[in-house]
Design a protein around this motif. Sequence first.
Motif, PDB file in Angstrom:
ATOM      1  N   GLY A  29       0.752  -1.231   0.000  1.00  0.00           N
ATOM      2  CA  GLY A  29       0.000   0.000   0.000  1.00  0.00           C
ATOM      3  C   GLY A  29       0.790   1.292   0.000  1.00  0.00           C
ATOM      4  O   GLY A  29       0.466   2.184  -0.752  1.00  0.00           O
ATOM      5  N   PRO A  30       1.803   1.455   0.863  1.00  0.00           N
ATOM      6  CA  PRO A  30       2.423   2.776   0.997  1.00  0.00           C
ATOM      7  C   PRO A  30       3.000   3.319  -0.306  1.00  0.00           C
ATOM      8  O   PRO A  30       3.626   2.598  -1.075  1.00  0.00           O
ATOM      9  N   ALA A  31       2.754   4.599  -0.554  1.00  0.00           N
ATOM     10  CA  ALA A  31       3.296   5.248  -1.737  1.00  0.00           C
ATOM     11  C   ALA A  31       4.815   5.335  -1.634  1.00  0.00           C
ATOM     12  O   ALA A  31       5.368   5.470  -0.546  1.00  0.00           O
ATOM     13  N   GLU A  32       5.467   5.248  -2.778  1.00  0.00           N
ATOM     14  CA  GLU A  32       6.923   5.345  -2.798  1.00  0.00           C
ATOM     15  C   GLU A  32       7.332   6.427  -3.787  1.00  0.00           C
ATOM     16  O   GLU A  32       7.212   6.255  -4.990  1.00  0.00           O
ATOM     17  N   LEU A  33       7.805   7.527  -3.261  1.00  0.00           N
ATOM     18  CA  LEU A  33       8.349   8.587  -4.094  1.00  0.00           C
ATOM     19  C   LEU A  33       9.606   8.101  -4.807  1.00  0.00           C
ATOM     20  O   LEU A  33      10.293   7.198  -4.325  1.00  0.00           O
ATOM     21  N   PRO A  34       9.957   8.722  -5.958  1.00  0.00           N
ATOM     22  CA  PRO A  34      11.318   8.535  -6.438  1.00  0.00           C
ATOM     23  C   PRO A  34      12.261   8.876  -5.288  1.00  0.00           C
ATOM     24  O   PRO A  34      12.060   9.875  -4.602  1.00  0.00           O
ATOM     25  N   ILE A  98      -9.849   3.134 -11.907  1.00  0.00           N
ATOM     26  CA  ILE A  98     -11.223   2.793 -11.536  1.00  0.00           C
ATOM     27  C   ILE A  98     -11.282   1.890 -10.313  1.00  0.00           C
ATOM     28  O   ILE A  98     -12.356   1.703  -9.736  1.00  0.00           O
ATOM     29  N   SER A  99     -10.152   1.342  -9.907  1.00  0.00           N
ATOM     30  CA  SER A  99     -10.103   0.577  -8.661  1.00  0.00           C
ATOM     31  C   SER A  99      -8.659   0.479  -8.209  1.00  0.00           C
ATOM     32  O   SER A  99      -7.726   0.724  -8.974  1.00  0.00           O
ATOM     33  N   GLY A 100      -8.483   0.105  -6.953  1.00  0.00           N
ATOM     34  CA  GLY A 100      -7.146  -0.020  -6.380  1.00  0.00           C
ATOM     35  C   GLY A 100      -7.195   0.367  -4.917  1.00  0.00           C
ATOM     36  O   GLY A 100      -8.255   0.688  -4.373  1.00  0.00           O
ATOM     37  N   THR A 101      -6.052   0.329  -4.280  1.00  0.00           N
ATOM     38  CA  THR A 101      -5.941   0.793  -2.894  1.00  0.00           C
ATOM     39  C   THR A 101      -4.763   1.747  -2.797  1.00  0.00           C
ATOM     40  O   THR A 101      -3.736   1.557  -3.459  1.00  0.00           O
ATOM     41  N   TRP A 102      -4.943   2.756  -1.968  1.00  0.00           N
ATOM     42  CA  TRP A 102      -3.902   3.773  -1.787  1.00  0.00           C
ATOM     43  C   TRP A 102      -3.744   4.074  -0.300  1.00  0.00           C
ATOM     44  O   TRP A 102      -4.731   4.104   0.441  1.00  0.00           O
ATOM     45  N   HIS A 103      -2.505   4.295   0.110  1.00  0.00           N
ATOM     46  CA  HIS A 103      -2.213   4.683   1.489  1.00  0.00           C
ATOM     47  C   HIS A 103      -1.675   6.105   1.478  1.00  0.00           C
ATOM     48  O   HIS A 103      -0.660   6.390   0.833  1.00  0.00           O
ATOM     49  N   SER A 104      -2.368   7.002   2.175  1.00  0.00           N
ATOM     50  CA  SER A 104      -1.933   8.396   2.257  1.00  0.00           C
ATOM     51  C   SER A 104      -0.880   8.528   3.342  1.00  0.00           C
ATOM     52  O   SER A 104      -1.176   8.386   4.529  1.00  0.00           O
ATOM     53  N   GLU A 105       0.346   8.807   2.946  1.00  0.00           N
ATOM     54  CA  GLU A 105       1.461   8.870   3.891  1.00  0.00           C
ATOM     55  C   GLU A 105       1.339  10.039   4.863  1.00  0.00           C
ATOM     56  O   GLU A 105       1.836   9.968   5.982  1.00  0.00           O
ATOM     57  N   TYR A 106       0.683  11.108   4.457  1.00  0.00           N
ATOM     58  CA  TYR A 106       0.621  12.288   5.309  1.00  0.00           C
ATOM     59  C   TYR A 106      -0.167  12.039   6.583  1.00  0.00           C
ATOM     60  O   TYR A 106       0.191  12.540   7.653  1.00  0.00           O
ATOM     61  N   ASP A 107      -1.256  11.275   6.464  1.00  0.00           N
ATOM     62  CA  ASP A 107      -2.136  11.084   7.617  1.00  0.00           C
ATOM     63  C   ASP A 107      -2.461   9.620   7.888  1.00  0.00           C
ATOM     64  O   ASP A 107      -3.349   9.317   8.683  1.00  0.00           O
ATOM     65  N   SER A 108      -1.735   8.707   7.219  1.00  0.00           N
ATOM     66  CA  SER A 108      -1.863   7.265   7.449  1.00  0.00           C
ATOM     67  C   SER A 108      -3.304   6.775   7.280  1.00  0.00           C
ATOM     68  O   SER A 108      -3.819   6.014   8.096  1.00  0.00           O
ATOM     69  N   ASP A 110      -6.186   4.967   4.500  1.00  0.00           N
ATOM     70  CA  ASP A 110      -6.277   4.094   3.335  1.00  0.00           C
ATOM     71  C   ASP A 110      -7.536   4.409   2.530  1.00  0.00           C
ATOM     72  O   ASP A 110      -8.587   4.736   3.105  1.00  0.00           O
ATOM     73  N   PHE A 111      -7.429   4.254   1.204  1.00  0.00           N
ATOM     74  CA  PHE A 111      -8.526   4.593   0.309  1.00  0.00           C
ATOM     75  C   PHE A 111      -8.662   3.552  -0.792  1.00  0.00           C
ATOM     76  O   PHE A 111      -7.681   2.921  -1.202  1.00  0.00           O
ATOM     77  N   THR A 112      -9.877   3.412  -1.278  1.00  0.00           N
ATOM     78  CA  THR A 112     -10.139   2.527  -2.414  1.00  0.00           C
ATOM     79  C   THR A 112     -10.787   3.279  -3.574  1.00  0.00           C
ATOM     80  O   THR A 112     -11.109   2.676  -4.591  1.00  0.00           O
ATOM     81  N   LEU A 117      -8.420  11.115  -3.496  1.00  0.00           N
ATOM     82  CA  LEU A 117      -6.996  11.440  -3.441  1.00  0.00           C
ATOM     83  C   LEU A 117      -6.685  12.678  -4.264  1.00  0.00           C
ATOM     84  O   LEU A 117      -7.289  12.931  -5.303  1.00  0.00           O
ATOM     85  N   ASP A 118      -5.735  13.447  -3.771  1.00  0.00           N
ATOM     86  CA  ASP A 118      -5.124  14.522  -4.543  1.00  0.00           C
ATOM     87  C   ASP A 118      -3.687  14.121  -4.850  1.00  0.00           C
ATOM     88  O   ASP A 118      -3.082  13.341  -4.110  1.00  0.00           O
ATOM     89  N   ILE A 119      -3.153  14.675  -5.914  1.00  0.00           N
ATOM     90  CA  ILE A 119      -1.712  14.548  -6.170  1.00  0.00           C
ATOM     91  C   ILE A 119      -1.068  15.819  -5.646  1.00  0.00           C
ATOM     92  O   ILE A 119      -1.281  16.913  -6.183  1.00  0.00           O
ATOM     93  N   ASP A 120      -0.332  15.665  -4.562  1.00  0.00           N
ATOM     94  CA  ASP A 120       0.288  16.820  -3.919  1.00  0.00           C
ATOM     95  C   ASP A 120       1.600  17.176  -4.589  1.00  0.00           C
ATOM     96  O   ASP A 120       2.400  16.291  -4.930  1.00  0.00           O
TER      97      ASP A 120
END
Length: 219
Positions: A29-34, A98-108, A110-112, A117-120
């Motif tokens: 789940g957790p996003a990975e920046l370059p 249209i589907s997936g799971t995302w983990h927002s690192e800023y506030d921990s 989870d979203f489906t 989500l925004d792209i910060d």
Amino acid sequence: MFSLRSWPAYAAAVTFLTLLPAAGANAAGPAELPPPLSAEAAYAQLARLDVAEPGSMSGYSRARFPHWIQQGNSCDTREVVLARDGADVKQDENCRAISGTWHSEYDSRDFTDASDLDIDHMVPLAQAWRSGANTWTDARRREFANDLEGPQLIAVSASSNRSKGDQSPDQWRPPQQSYWCVYSRAWIDVKSRYDLTITEAEREALTEMVGTCRMDGEA
């Protein structure tokens, strides 16, 4: 801009009607920046950044930073980041997640639903304008607003992104304190890449935040 060397899986980032997983989708789940600068390198770069008072907002408009631009295969920058930062992401024929799971690192959180989500922009557009981007060409601002090579873009909860607004680290920090190490390193990395200035208060806040890193392997 978009780097096939840095992100080879996105050469075929779009999934068509078969709704296969988006290329480059993470297994976790957790996003990975370059990868941003290491803590040691961040400290060194922070010392090299020019300190200056914030510049004027005169002439600023988000339109001066064109985004989200097309990255090929019907995918714009937002959809590429959603595919990169999510798990099991599926896209339609127009590259929309249209589907997936995302983990927002800023506030921990989870979203489906990608619409939550925004792209910060790690360094917000208005913040960049006040620290030197006002003198750039529109082409340079376009590159900054769609930078997929550096740690400038990340998928996070819309609420955390809007809470952050255009504030610098002395004014706003991710609620999830465990992310301060990565956040500060990424902020310094972006400011260094684009030769942007910082304020004295910003430097002090970044020094404190990088201090949360474990020097033997970051956060």
